[in-house]
Design an enzyme around this catalytic site. Sequence first.
Site, PDB file in Angstrom:
ATOM      1  N   VAL A  12      16.170  -2.636 -13.509  1.00 33.87           N
ATOM      2  CA  VAL A  12      15.617  -1.410 -14.107  1.00 33.87           C
ATOM      3  C   VAL A  12      16.746  -0.436 -14.482  1.00 33.87           C
ATOM      4  O   VAL A  12      16.690   0.223 -15.530  1.00 33.87           O
ATOM      5  CB  VAL A  12      14.597  -0.738 -13.155  1.00 33.87           C
ATOM      6  CG1 VAL A  12      14.011   0.515 -13.792  1.00 33.87           C
ATOM      7  CG2 VAL A  12      13.482  -1.710 -12.801  1.00 33.87           C
ATOM      8  N   LYS A 103       7.922   2.547  -5.753  1.00 38.62           N
ATOM      9  CA  LYS A 103       6.535   2.718  -5.275  1.00 38.62           C
ATOM     10  C   LYS A 103       6.432   2.632  -3.767  1.00 38.62           C
ATOM     11  O   LYS A 103       5.659   3.354  -3.145  1.00 38.62           O
ATOM     12  CB  LYS A 103       5.621   1.685  -5.935  1.00 38.62           C
ATOM     13  CG  LYS A 103       6.048   0.216  -5.726  1.00 38.62           C
ATOM     14  CD  LYS A 103       6.657  -0.394  -6.958  1.00 38.62           C
ATOM     15  CE  LYS A 103       7.434  -1.648  -6.592  1.00 38.62           C
ATOM     16  NZ  LYS A 103       7.684  -2.556  -7.664  1.00 38.62           N
ATOM     17  N   GLU A 127       6.944   8.126 -12.995  1.00 35.60           N
ATOM     18  CA  GLU A 127       6.126   7.364 -13.943  1.00 35.60           C
ATOM     19  C   GLU A 127       6.332   5.859 -13.795  1.00 35.60           C
ATOM     20  O   GLU A 127       5.400   5.060 -13.925  1.00 35.60           O
ATOM     21  CB  GLU A 127       6.476   7.798 -15.381  1.00 35.60           C
ATOM     22  CG  GLU A 127       5.645   7.165 -16.455  1.00 35.60           C
ATOM     23  CD  GLU A 127       4.159   7.462 -16.303  1.00 35.60           C
ATOM     24  OE1 GLU A 127       3.771   8.602 -16.553  1.00 35.60           O
ATOM     25  OE2 GLU A 127       3.400   6.549 -15.923  1.00 35.60           O
ATOM     26  N   VAL A 130       4.401   2.988 -11.035  1.00 33.43           N
ATOM     27  CA  VAL A 130       3.136   2.258 -11.174  1.00 33.43           C
ATOM     28  C   VAL A 130       3.030   1.650 -12.565  1.00 33.43           C
ATOM     29  O   VAL A 130       3.140   2.363 -13.566  1.00 33.43           O
ATOM     30  CB  VAL A 130       1.912   3.185 -10.945  1.00 33.43           C
ATOM     31  CG1 VAL A 130       0.613   2.398 -11.057  1.00 33.43           C
ATOM     32  CG2 VAL A 130       2.007   3.877  -9.600  1.00 33.43           C
ATOM     33  N   GLY A 132       4.910  -0.203 -14.466  1.00 36.72           N
ATOM     34  CA  GLY A 132       6.073  -0.257 -15.366  1.00 36.72           C
ATOM     35  C   GLY A 132       5.931   0.600 -16.600  1.00 36.72           C
ATOM     36  O   GLY A 132       5.881   1.826 -16.519  1.00 36.72           O
ATOM     37  N   ASP A 199       2.384  -4.695  -2.729  1.00 34.78           N
ATOM     38  CA  ASP A 199       2.928  -3.987  -3.898  1.00 34.78           C
ATOM     39  C   ASP A 199       1.793  -3.267  -4.648  1.00 34.78           C
ATOM     40  O   ASP A 199       1.926  -2.100  -5.022  1.00 34.78           O
ATOM     41  CB  ASP A 199       3.653  -4.996  -4.807  1.00 34.78           C
ATOM     42  CG  ASP A 199       4.227  -4.352  -6.043  1.00 34.78           C
ATOM     43  OD1 ASP A 199       5.176  -3.569  -5.921  1.00 34.78           O
ATOM     44  OD2 ASP A 199       3.700  -4.619  -7.153  1.00 34.78           O
ATOM     45  N   LYS A 203       1.103   0.919  -5.171  1.00 34.41           N
ATOM     46  CA  LYS A 203       0.826   1.558  -6.465  1.00 34.41           C
ATOM     47  C   LYS A 203      -0.547   2.245  -6.459  1.00 34.41           C
ATOM     48  O   LYS A 203      -0.715   3.329  -7.018  1.00 34.41           O
ATOM     49  CB  LYS A 203       0.908   0.510  -7.578  1.00 34.41           C
ATOM     50  CG  LYS A 203       2.333  -0.054  -7.751  1.00 34.41           C
ATOM     51  CD  LYS A 203       2.342  -1.324  -8.582  1.00 34.41           C
ATOM     52  CE  LYS A 203       3.754  -1.858  -8.799  1.00 34.41           C
ATOM     53  NZ  LYS A 203       3.777  -3.230  -9.339  1.00 34.41           N
TER      54      LYS A 203
HETATM   55  N1  HSE Z   1       6.909  -7.259  -8.418  1.00 34.74           N
HETATM   56  C1  HSE Z   1       6.273  -6.284  -9.266  1.00 34.74           C
HETATM   57  C2  HSE Z   1       5.252  -7.021 -10.108  1.00 34.74           C
HETATM   58  C3  HSE Z   1       7.302  -5.616 -10.121  1.00 34.74           C
HETATM   59  O1  HSE Z   1       5.188  -8.254 -10.036  1.00 34.74           O
HETATM   60  O2  HSE Z   1       4.475  -6.394 -10.798  1.00 34.74           O
HETATM   61  C4  HSE Z   1       6.856  -4.315 -10.724  1.00 34.74           C
HETATM   62  O3  HSE Z   1       6.537  -3.357  -9.796  1.00 34.74           O
END
Ligand code: HSE
Length: 432
Positions: A12, A103, A127, A130, A132, A199, A203
């Site tokens: 990123v 996140k 921003e 959550v 991308g 994950d 988010k």
């Molecule tokens: N590992 C996360 C995904 C990356 O697969 O969406 C983005 O947060």
Amino acid sequence: MINVGIVGFGTVGTGTARILVNNRGLLRERTGVDINLRRIADLDTRRDRGIKLPKGTLTKDAGSLINDPEIDIIVELVGGTTFAKDLMLRAIAAGKHVVTANKALLATHGNEIFSAARKAGVEVGFEASVAGGIPIIKVVREGLVANRIRAIYGIINGTTNYILTKMTDEGAEFSEVLKEAQRLGYAEADPTYDIEGIDSAHKLAILASLAYGARYSVKDVYAEGISWISPMDIDFARELGYKLKLLAIAKEVGGKIELRVHPTMVPEEYLISKVDGVYNAIYVEGDAVGSTLYYGRGAGDMPTGSAVVSDIAEIARGISDKTAGRAAGRQSLSGKKNLMKMDDVMSMYYFRFSALDKPGVLSKISGILGKHHISIVSVIQKGRHASKAVPLVVLTHRAREKDVTRAVREINRLPVVVGKTVFIRVEGKEED
Ligand code: HSE
């Protein structure tokens, strides 16, 4: 000129730097501010990321960015919750505005970070944390500010959506596809976060905080992953007219907030069912606007960089207008959490029992379901073996989670039921 320092020159960080360098003129035209990428800190200062940077931009010392009085905005792109937290708090204490894509950090230590920022009068841009590249934070916080948010349904983890799509299209097993997703670089450093729904839960906690005005943490989200999903369940789902998706759901029901992440059967005609591969999508329903849907890339260098730069641009504009820092305390998140217990959640359910193919088996199972107030919509039985177990699939009307777990426990104890019962929650309209 507004000076930016990036900490973390990984995926990123590289996307963010590339956008800041390549689109500097465009950003100046759009914001009226010249945004200069002054320093980047990373332990690896040697690897060529394919971006032309002035000599001396790179350093191994993140602290030197915080101590640089010329830097206005620190961008945290290291990930994790230890070094990143310390870095953010130090940057805030030094009076820098901060931007992050982290996140896990916000869903775990959001309170500490936001209150430090409020005290210091600096902005926290998140921003990119959550979905991308999808500007969903701005949507919920600003675009839909007029609405009471009724529900949010999101596919907000690209790795699991990629895995489920491959399992659906190719009938592949979970473990095979996970290896491929890791090889392609979609998964988090620890793929458990992706596949166990953590994950997505991070988010969802961030989105729900904005939607419902309380500071939800990852601990407030019920999370179930996809590692136990078999191609057989995906096939049955298809036969019943559903797609299997890992959905993150935030919903207001009777004044309580449901926060849950789990594999969900979604009617195949719903738009969100058509979101495949690494793409993300978020459905938001507001009382004024009705149904809205946002779609795009939820991960990757440039899409996530796009979101990071949108925060940088907004803060840079604010610095130039002398309004930056005021927004830090603007959003009140002091409301009550009012969480719905998972036991009290109502949903339709798909069950797959492994039962012996003998007379009376179905009536035993349906008897237990009935006793627990679970009403059947349809039944499918596949195969015929006098002595072996066959899958028996049952779709139900809306039932309470607590009743479902009790019924399953009882059914699993029946001598004619061999193997653990699988149950998956089903979304969609109840048929009359
Ligand atoms: N590992 C996360 C995904 C990356 O697969 O969406 C983005 O947060």
